[in-house]
Design a protein around this motif. Structure first.
Motif, PDB file in Angstrom:
ATOM      1  N   THR A   1      63.349 -58.955  21.510  1.00  0.00           N
ATOM      2  CA  THR A   1      63.878 -59.028  22.861  1.00  0.00           C
ATOM      3  C   THR A   1      64.871 -57.910  23.118  1.00  0.00           C
ATOM      4  N   VAL A   2      65.092 -57.045  22.118  1.00  0.00           N
ATOM      5  CA  VAL A   2      66.029 -55.943  22.266  1.00  0.00           C
ATOM      6  C   VAL A   2      65.333 -54.653  21.873  1.00  0.00           C
ATOM      7  N   GLY A   3      65.909 -53.534  22.259  1.00  0.00           N
ATOM      8  CA  GLY A   3      65.299 -52.250  21.960  1.00  0.00           C
ATOM      9  C   GLY A   3      65.918 -51.582  20.752  1.00  0.00           C
ATOM     10  N   ASN A   4      65.265 -50.546  20.305  1.00  0.00           N
ATOM     11  CA  ASN A   4      65.808 -49.694  19.250  1.00  0.00           C
ATOM     12  C   ASN A   4      66.104 -48.362  19.908  1.00  0.00           C
ATOM     13  N   PRO A   5      67.357 -48.111  20.276  1.00  0.00           N
ATOM     14  CA  PRO A   5      67.683 -46.931  21.053  1.00  0.00           C
ATOM     15  C   PRO A   5      67.464 -45.612  20.320  1.00  0.00           C
ATOM     16  N   ARG A   6      67.560 -45.586  19.019  1.00  0.00           N
ATOM     17  CA  ARG A   6      67.433 -44.328  18.294  1.00  0.00           C
ATOM     18  C   ARG A   6      65.990 -43.823  18.254  1.00  0.00           C
ATOM     19  N   ARG A   7      65.026 -44.692  18.406  1.00  0.00           N
ATOM     20  CA  ARG A   7      63.630 -44.254  18.353  1.00  0.00           C
ATOM     21  C   ARG A   7      63.191 -43.573  19.638  1.00  0.00           C
ATOM     22  N   THR A   8      63.821 -43.903  20.740  1.00  0.00           N
ATOM     23  CA  THR A   8      63.421 -43.339  22.034  1.00  0.00           C
ATOM     24  C   THR A   8      64.605 -42.716  22.750  1.00  0.00           C
ATOM     25  N   ARG A   9      65.543 -42.238  21.986  1.00  0.00           N
ATOM     26  CA  ARG A   9      66.795 -41.726  22.554  1.00  0.00           C
ATOM     27  C   ARG A   9      66.578 -40.498  23.431  1.00  0.00           C
TER      28      ARG A   9
ATOM     29  N   THR B   1      74.629 -47.563  17.925  1.00  0.00           N
ATOM     30  CA  THR B   1      74.758 -47.697  16.470  1.00  0.00           C
ATOM     31  C   THR B   1      74.755 -49.162  16.057  1.00  0.00           C
ATOM     32  N   ILE B   2      75.506 -49.979  16.780  1.00  0.00           N
ATOM     33  CA  ILE B   2      75.555 -51.408  16.455  1.00  0.00           C
ATOM     34  C   ILE B   2      74.187 -52.040  16.683  1.00  0.00           C
ATOM     35  N   GLU B   3      73.545 -51.720  17.807  1.00  0.00           N
ATOM     36  CA  GLU B   3      72.224 -52.276  18.107  1.00  0.00           C
ATOM     37  C   GLU B   3      71.206 -51.895  17.032  1.00  0.00           C
ATOM     38  N   THR B   4      71.199 -50.631  16.654  1.00  0.00           N
ATOM     39  CA  THR B   4      70.237 -50.160  15.671  1.00  0.00           C
ATOM     40  C   THR B   4      70.521 -50.764  14.297  1.00  0.00           C
TER      41      THR B   4
ATOM     42  N   ARG C   1      82.390 -42.240  28.022  1.00  0.00           N
ATOM     43  CA  ARG C   1      81.123 -42.914  28.305  1.00  0.00           C
ATOM     44  C   ARG C   1      80.107 -42.658  27.189  1.00  0.00           C
ATOM     45  N   THR C   2      79.990 -41.394  26.792  1.00  0.00           N
ATOM     46  CA  THR C   2      79.021 -41.032  25.753  1.00  0.00           C
ATOM     47  C   THR C   2      79.390 -41.659  24.415  1.00  0.00           C
ATOM     48  N   ALA C   3      80.669 -41.649  24.065  1.00  0.00           N
ATOM     49  CA  ALA C   3      81.096 -42.229  22.796  1.00  0.00           C
ATOM     50  C   ALA C   3      80.837 -43.735  22.771  1.00  0.00           C
ATOM     51  N   ALA C   4      81.125 -44.420  23.865  1.00  0.00           N
ATOM     52  CA  ALA C   4      80.887 -45.866  23.930  1.00  0.00           C
ATOM     53  C   ALA C   4      79.397 -46.171  23.830  1.00  0.00           C
ATOM     54  N   GLU C   5      78.578 -45.373  24.503  1.00  0.00           N
ATOM     55  CA  GLU C   5      77.126 -45.582  24.430  1.00  0.00           C
ATOM     56  C   GLU C   5      76.616 -45.335  23.010  1.00  0.00           C
ATOM     57  N   ASP C   6      77.103 -44.285  22.366  1.00  0.00           N
ATOM     58  CA  ASP C   6      76.695 -44.004  20.986  1.00  0.00           C
ATOM     59  C   ASP C   6      77.091 -45.146  20.046  1.00  0.00           C
ATOM     60  N   ALA C   7      78.301 -45.670  20.217  1.00  0.00           N
ATOM     61  CA  ALA C   7      78.762 -46.759  19.359  1.00  0.00           C
ATOM     62  C   ALA C   7      77.921 -48.015  19.585  1.00  0.00           C
TER      63      ALA C   7
END
Length: 131
Positions: free
Chosen positions: A104-112, A52-55, A43-49
């Motif tokens: 319309t999308v987030g940047n997950p690394r800024r608010t991780r 990464t693609i989103e960012t 789960r964690t690896a899939a979320e991280d990947a």
């Protein structure tokens, strides 16, 4: 007509190269598992990947004035994949001031979120349904 310069801004080329190398290593680690079920993912690896693609897509959106619109299907596909995998949605964009155009999308690394390591849950057999 060449749209992009030959030389990137300081650090951009090196970081893009590192992301590309990391993606290749990730593929090499996942490929042997492809015939044996869920591909060796946690789960964690899939979320991280996905993050990464989103960012990376958010960063690439600055490469061209229409890049954000062109990349919108990538964000939609990742949102659907997150739903299918039972992962939380991407965090909304945060950071220093609003972007030039509303996203319309987030940047997950800024608010991780900070993750706490926990032991993995034991695998459960698929639920059998009787019809």
């Amino acid at each position: 007509m060449e749209l992009l310069p030959t030389i990137a801004a300081p650090g951009v080329g090196e970081r893009a190269d590192a992301v590309a190398d990391a993606a290749c290593h990730l593929y090499d680690a996942v490929a042997p598992w492809s015939a044996a079920g869920p591909g060796g993912w946690s789960r964690t690896a899939a979320e991280d990947a996905a993050e990464t693609i989103e960012t990376t897509a958010l960063a690439l959106a600055y490469a061209h004035p229409r890049a954000e619109v062109i990349l919108a299907p990538v964000h939609a596909a990742l949102a659907d994949l997150r739903r299918q995998l039972g992962l939380p949605p991407a965090d909304q964009l945060g950071g220093e001031g609003p972007p030039a155009a509303p996203r319309t999308v987030g940047n997950p690394r800024r608010t991780r979120w900070v993750r706490v390591l926990t032991p993995p849950l034991p695998r459960q057999p698929p639920a059998r349904t009787t019809s």
